[in-house]
Design an enzyme around this catalytic site. Sequence first.
Site, PDB file in Angstrom:
ATOM      1  N   SER A 136       0.855  -1.186   0.000  1.00 18.54           N
ATOM      2  CA  SER A 136       0.000   0.000   0.000  1.00 18.54           C
ATOM      3  C   SER A 136       0.888   1.232   0.000  1.00 18.54           C
ATOM      4  CB  SER A 136      -0.890   0.019   1.238  1.00 18.54           C
ATOM      5  OG  SER A 136      -1.553   1.256   1.388  1.00 18.54           O
ATOM      6  N   TYR A 149      -2.065   0.563  10.574  1.00 23.30           N
ATOM      7  CA  TYR A 149      -2.001   0.099   9.192  1.00 23.30           C
ATOM      8  C   TYR A 149      -0.654   0.450   8.574  1.00 23.30           C
ATOM      9  CZ  TYR A 149      -3.622  -0.896   4.432  1.00 23.30           C
ATOM     10  OH  TYR A 149      -3.783  -1.413   3.167  1.00 23.30           O
TER      11      TYR A 149
END
Length: 253
Positions: A136, A149
Site C-alpha cells: 500500500s 495500518y
Amino acid sequence: MQTVTNQKPVAVVTGASSGIGAASARALAAADFDVILGARRIEKLQSIAEECGGTAIALDVTDDASVAAFAEQVPNCSLLVNNAGGAVGVEPVAEASISDWQWMYDTNVLGTLRLTQAFLPKLIDSGDGQVINIGSIAGREAYEGGGGYNVAKFGITAMTRSLRIELLGKPVRVCQIDPGMVHTEFSTVRFRGDQDKADAVYAGVEPLTAEDIADTIAWVATRPARVNFDQILVLARDQISAKVAYRRETDQG
C-alpha cells in the site's frame, strides 16, 4: 479435503472473496493460470471461483492450521499473490486499540509470512516462481490516523525486500504492488461498517478500481522470467500522496 491437479501454471490468490483478490482471480484466469482462491467467506469465494473457473478453498491467513491445510491441497504453485489484509480504525497512536493493531499485524504481515513459508518450496520447485505481495502507499508514507495500518504495510515492505535479497539466485521473482486509493470494501471495514464515512473517502475523487490493480498483477505475472518488478506504486490520477487528492465539487443535495 480436495487436492488440486492441473496442467496450467497455478496461481494462488489470498483474500480472493472480494475486491482486489476477486478481481485478480478473474484476471489471472483470463491470463491462462489455474487459479486457487483462498479466503474465509467460503460462499462468496465459491461464487467467484465458479465465475472464473478456479478452485475455492477455505483459508484463514491468521491461523497456522488453516494455512497448513490449504497448502496441503495445492501440490504445486507458480505464483503466490499475498493479497489478504486490511485496516481497522483511524484512531491516533495515543488512543489506538491494541487488539486492532494486533489484528492488522497478524492479517497483513504474519498472514503474508505464513503463506510465503508454506508455498516457497513449491515456487522454487516450479522453476519459475513468483511472489506478488500487495502492499500500500501506507507502506511508503506514514499519515495521521494510519498508525497501525502503516506499521503493518511498512512491515510488508521490509519483508518483501528481505525476501527479494534472500532469493537472489533462486528461480523466484518477488514483486510488491502498492495501491493508493481503491474503491473496494476496504474503507467500509476500516470504519467498522459506517458506510457514510467510507463513502466520504471517495467523494469528489475518481479512485482506482479493483480491476486496475488486478490488471497490474496479471501484467507483472506474465512478464518474461528474466524480468523482476521489485516495487510498483499505483495511484489514481486524482491522488498524489497518501492524504492528498484532488476533489471535485459534489452535489450535496
